[in-house]
Design a protein around this motif. Structure first.
Motif, short mmCIF file in Angstrom:
data_model
loop_
_atom_site.label_atom_id
_atom_site.label_comp_id
_atom_site.label_asym_id
_atom_site.label_seq_id
_atom_site.Cartn_x
_atom_site.Cartn_y
_atom_site.Cartn_z
N LYS A 264 0.80 -1.23 0.00
CA LYS A 264 0.00 0.00 0.00
C LYS A 264 0.84 1.27 0.00
O LYS A 264 0.45 2.29 0.59
N VAL A 265 1.98 1.22 -0.67
CA VAL A 265 2.80 2.41 -0.84
C VAL A 265 3.64 2.24 -2.09
O VAL A 265 4.18 1.15 -2.35
N GLY A 266 3.72 3.30 -2.90
CA GLY A 266 4.54 3.19 -4.10
C GLY A 266 4.13 4.16 -5.18
O GLY A 266 3.40 5.12 -4.95
N ILE A 267 4.60 3.88 -6.38
CA ILE A 267 4.26 4.69 -7.55
C ILE A 267 4.21 3.78 -8.76
O ILE A 267 5.19 3.11 -9.10
N LEU A 268 3.07 3.72 -9.41
CA LEU A 268 2.83 2.84 -10.54
C LEU A 268 2.89 3.60 -11.85
O LEU A 268 2.62 4.81 -11.90
N TYR A 333 -0.10 6.11 -0.96
CA TYR A 333 0.45 5.85 0.37
C TYR A 333 -0.71 5.58 1.32
O TYR A 333 -1.52 6.46 1.59
N GLY A 334 -0.83 4.33 1.75
CA GLY A 334 -1.89 3.97 2.69
C GLY A 334 -3.12 3.39 2.04
O GLY A 334 -3.79 2.52 2.61
N THR A 335 -3.46 3.87 0.84
CA THR A 335 -4.64 3.39 0.11
C THR A 335 -4.26 3.11 -1.34
O THR A 335 -3.67 3.97 -2.00
N VAL A 336 -4.61 1.95 -1.83
CA VAL A 336 -4.30 1.59 -3.21
C VAL A 336 -5.28 2.31 -4.14
O VAL A 336 -6.50 2.28 -3.91
N PRO A 337 -4.80 2.97 -5.19
CA PRO A 337 -5.70 3.70 -6.10
C PRO A 337 -6.60 2.74 -6.89
O PRO A 337 -6.29 1.55 -7.05
N GLU A 338 -7.72 3.27 -7.39
CA GLU A 338 -8.64 2.44 -8.18
C GLU A 338 -8.00 2.02 -9.50
O GLU A 338 -8.15 0.89 -9.96
N GLN A 339 -7.28 2.95 -10.14
CA GLN A 339 -6.66 2.66 -11.43
C GLN A 339 -5.22 2.22 -11.21
O GLN A 339 -4.37 3.03 -10.83
N VAL A 340 -4.95 0.94 -11.43
CA VAL A 340 -3.60 0.42 -11.25
C VAL A 340 -3.05 -0.24 -12.51
O VAL A 340 -1.91 -0.71 -12.53
N ILE A 341 -3.84 -0.27 -13.59
CA ILE A 341 -3.46 -1.02 -14.79
C ILE A 341 -2.70 -0.14 -15.78
O ILE A 341 -3.03 1.02 -16.00
N GLN A 342 -1.67 -0.71 -16.38
CA GLN A 342 -1.01 -0.13 -17.55
C GLN A 342 -1.59 -0.86 -18.74
O GLN A 342 -1.38 -2.06 -18.92
N ALA A 343 -2.37 -0.16 -19.59
CA ALA A 343 -3.20 -0.82 -20.59
C ALA A 343 -2.39 -1.62 -21.61
O ALA A 343 -2.82 -2.69 -22.04
N ALA A 344 -1.24 -1.13 -22.02
CA ALA A 344 -0.45 -1.88 -23.00
C ALA A 344 0.13 -3.15 -22.40
O ALA A 344 0.27 -4.17 -23.08
N VAL A 345 0.48 -3.09 -21.11
CA VAL A 345 0.98 -4.27 -20.41
C VAL A 345 -0.19 -5.18 -20.02
O VAL A 345 -0.04 -6.39 -19.91
N ALA A 346 -1.36 -4.57 -19.83
CA ALA A 346 -2.57 -5.29 -19.40
C ALA A 346 -2.40 -5.87 -18.01
O ALA A 346 -2.87 -6.98 -17.72
N ALA A 347 -1.72 -5.13 -17.14
CA ALA A 347 -1.48 -5.56 -15.77
C ALA A 347 -0.92 -4.37 -14.99
O ALA A 347 -0.45 -3.40 -15.59
N PRO A 348 -0.93 -4.43 -13.67
CA PRO A 348 -0.22 -3.41 -12.89
C PRO A 348 1.28 -3.48 -13.21
O PRO A 348 1.84 -4.57 -13.38
N TYR A 349 1.92 -2.32 -13.25
CA TYR A 349 3.30 -2.27 -13.72
C TYR A 349 3.98 -1.05 -13.10
O TYR A 349 3.33 -0.04 -12.80
N ALA A 350 5.29 -1.15 -12.90
CA ALA A 350 6.06 -0.02 -12.36
C ALA A 350 7.40 0.04 -13.06
O ALA A 350 7.97 -0.98 -13.45
N HIS A 351 7.92 1.23 -13.21
CA HIS A 351 9.26 1.42 -13.76
C HIS A 351 10.28 1.19 -12.65
O HIS A 351 10.28 1.90 -11.65
N THR A 352 11.14 0.20 -12.85
CA THR A 352 12.10 -0.12 -11.79
C THR A 352 13.43 -0.65 -12.30
O THR A 352 14.38 -0.77 -11.54
#
Length: 490
Positions: A264-268, A333-352
């Motif tokens: 429940k913390v991060g940047i997508l 931070y603390g609450t997961v946002p409603e929109q977590v999908i990267q449409a081209a990936v078709a899944a939650p995704y993060a740059h890392t």
């Protein structure tokens, strides 16, 4: 034609193109060098840097990148684990080289990312760091964030953890070299297994991508040359190992998103589904270039049918990026946002996986390592979460403007010997004003030329979907301007 995949052969005959591309640095105010205080801090940090106490140098990691790359963000070691696999993926430990609040930290927040133009790059970090102390160069101990990702037999993720450790890559491979070793079985025993499993895992991950509706935009490298008085574009076809390699990076980005969502913390990295008008325009392009997109195929499935050794189909691969707009970074931070999908990936995704070249990755690495260790996420990361979207948005906008300008310059060069010629084109969108007047005479429509495969504007209010005959009236390299008008009816 994304600029990051175009090179320009150096020759006196290409002076106009070289001059026009060099002018982009001035026009877009791209930074040339780092201030002395930044360089001094880098030297001090390197001198005082200590490797992590966890020693994973026994892992036979290898890097696979363009042959001349020195800023090596990732190294991998793949092994079987029962019926599945274990992916060991080391990412350069950039956070340990950037003192919080120091000159380098401030400079990287101004730059946001490495900016690429044909034949050059404007780096995010000084070379002493990005191509030296922090780069995962072979045969030298390096600090890294090491991901250990467990996969089932079908390639799907079953577990993941990440921690800081000392690693040492045993080989630096170029794409062509690695592909050749895989094809002819000439790889040394130390990493032959990793290359074999890269093909196996990469193929399975591509199938999983297909099943979830995702797509990858992996395109071949291109180089502009000057032959017999005209500019031409040469292609280096993409290699299978590039796709397999990209899948490991994609897997890690998805794993990072999962860790942060659970914590429940991060940047997508998020992106909405494509808008209907963008899909319509793209379908018109596919018709114009002789490879119609059937409504029976999903976006990702269609892209997999494209042969990128064909310039027309390669143009469609590049144009596919226009379907997805509105990509951004979503901090929480603390609450997961409603929109977590990267449409081209078709899944939650993060740059890392690219912290040497992209600012946000540095923060994602620190977050994921803290969550896996069940420790508090560092305050310097939490304090930056709300700032990062704006920083990365500004940086991406700059990169896109430079990209567009570089593409326009190259396209003008490719057409510069054909002024006065007529072309068949299909109208893919329009009309559009020129941004300065709403007079009907200023309207222009988007057209697709098939040979060369170029998207351009044509004067006039033209009907979408119609085939028109157009005349090239200007192709100015220095002004990067290409002008078409409807041809006179015979």
């Amino acid at each position: 034609m994304p600029y990051s995949h175009i090179g320009v052969k150096s020759s006196a005959a290409q002076a106009s193109l070289t001059q026009a591309l060099a002018a982009l640095n001035v026009e877009f105010k791209l930074p040339e060098n780092f201030d002395p205080e930044v360089l001094a801090e880098v030297e001090a940090v390197i001198a005082a840097h200590q490797l992590p106490s966890t020693d994973l140098t026994a892992l036979p990691l290898i890097t696979i990148d363009p042959f001349d790359s020195q800023d090596l963000d990732q190294a991998m070691y793949l092994q079987r684990s029962g019926e599945g696999y274990t992916v060991h993926y080391a990412i350069a430990d950039v956070p340990s080289f950037v003192p919080v609040g120091g000159p380098l930290d401030a400079e990287t927040r101004l730059r946001g990312q490495t900016i690429y133009t044909p034949g050059q790059r404007i780096p995010l970090h000084p070379a002493r760091l990005s191509e030296g102390a922090a780069s995962l160069l072979a045969n030298d101990p390096r600090s890294a964030y090491v991901w250990e990702i467990s996969l089932a037999a079908d390639g799907s993720q079953t577990a993941c953890q990440v921690r800081r450790a000392t690693v040492q890559s045993i080989a630096k491979l170029g794409y062509e070299q690695a592909q050749q070793m895989y094809d002819d079985g000439s790889a040394p025993d130390a990493y032959a297994g990793t290359l074999a499993l890269l093909a196996e895992i990469g193929t399975k991950r591509i199938e999983l991508e297909r099943a979830r509706g995702g797509a990858s935009l992996n395109v071949p490298a291109q180089e502009v040359d000057f032959v017999d008085g005209r500019y031409v574009l040469e292609f280096r076809p993409g290699l299978p190992i590039e796709d397999w390699n990209a899948q490991i990076s994609l897997l890690t980005g998805m794993a990072a998103a999962g860790i942060m969502i659970e914590g429940k913390v991060g940047i997508l990295r998020t992106m909405p589904a494509p808008e209907e008008d963008a899909v319509t325009a793209y379908r018109m392009q596919t018709i114009a270039l002789g490879k119609p997109w059937s409504t029976a195929l999903s976006y990702g499935e269609y892209l997999r049918t494209l042969d990128t050794t064909d310039p027309k189909q390669l143009a469609l691969m590049h144009a596919a990026a226009t379907l997805f707009r509105g990509a951004g970074y979503t901090p929480f931070y603390g609450t997961v946002p409603e929109q977590v999908i990267q449409a081209a990936v078709a899944a939650p995704y993060a740059h890392t996986t690219a912290p040497l070249r992209r600012l946000v990755d540095r923060f994602v690495l620190a977050i994921c390592a803290a969550l896996c260790a069940k420790t508090e996420v560092p305050d310097w990361v939490i304090e930056a979460l709300d700032q990062l979207p704006e920083i990365m948005s500004a940086s991406n906008q700059l990169a896109n403007r430079v990209d567009r300008a570089a593409t326009d310059t190259v396209e003008a060069a490719l057409l510069s010997h054909r002024v006065g010629e007529e072309f068949d084109a299909i109208v893919i969108a329009g009309p559009k004003g020129n941004g300065h007047t709403s007079k009907p005479s200023a309207a222009r429509s988007s057209i697709q030329i098939s040979v060369p495969a170029i998207t351009a504007y044509c004067e006039g209010d033209l009907e979408v979907g119609t085939v028109v005959r157009v005349t090239l009236t200007a192709a100015d390299i220095l002004k990067r301007k290409v002008t078409f008008v409807p041809s006179a009816k015979s």
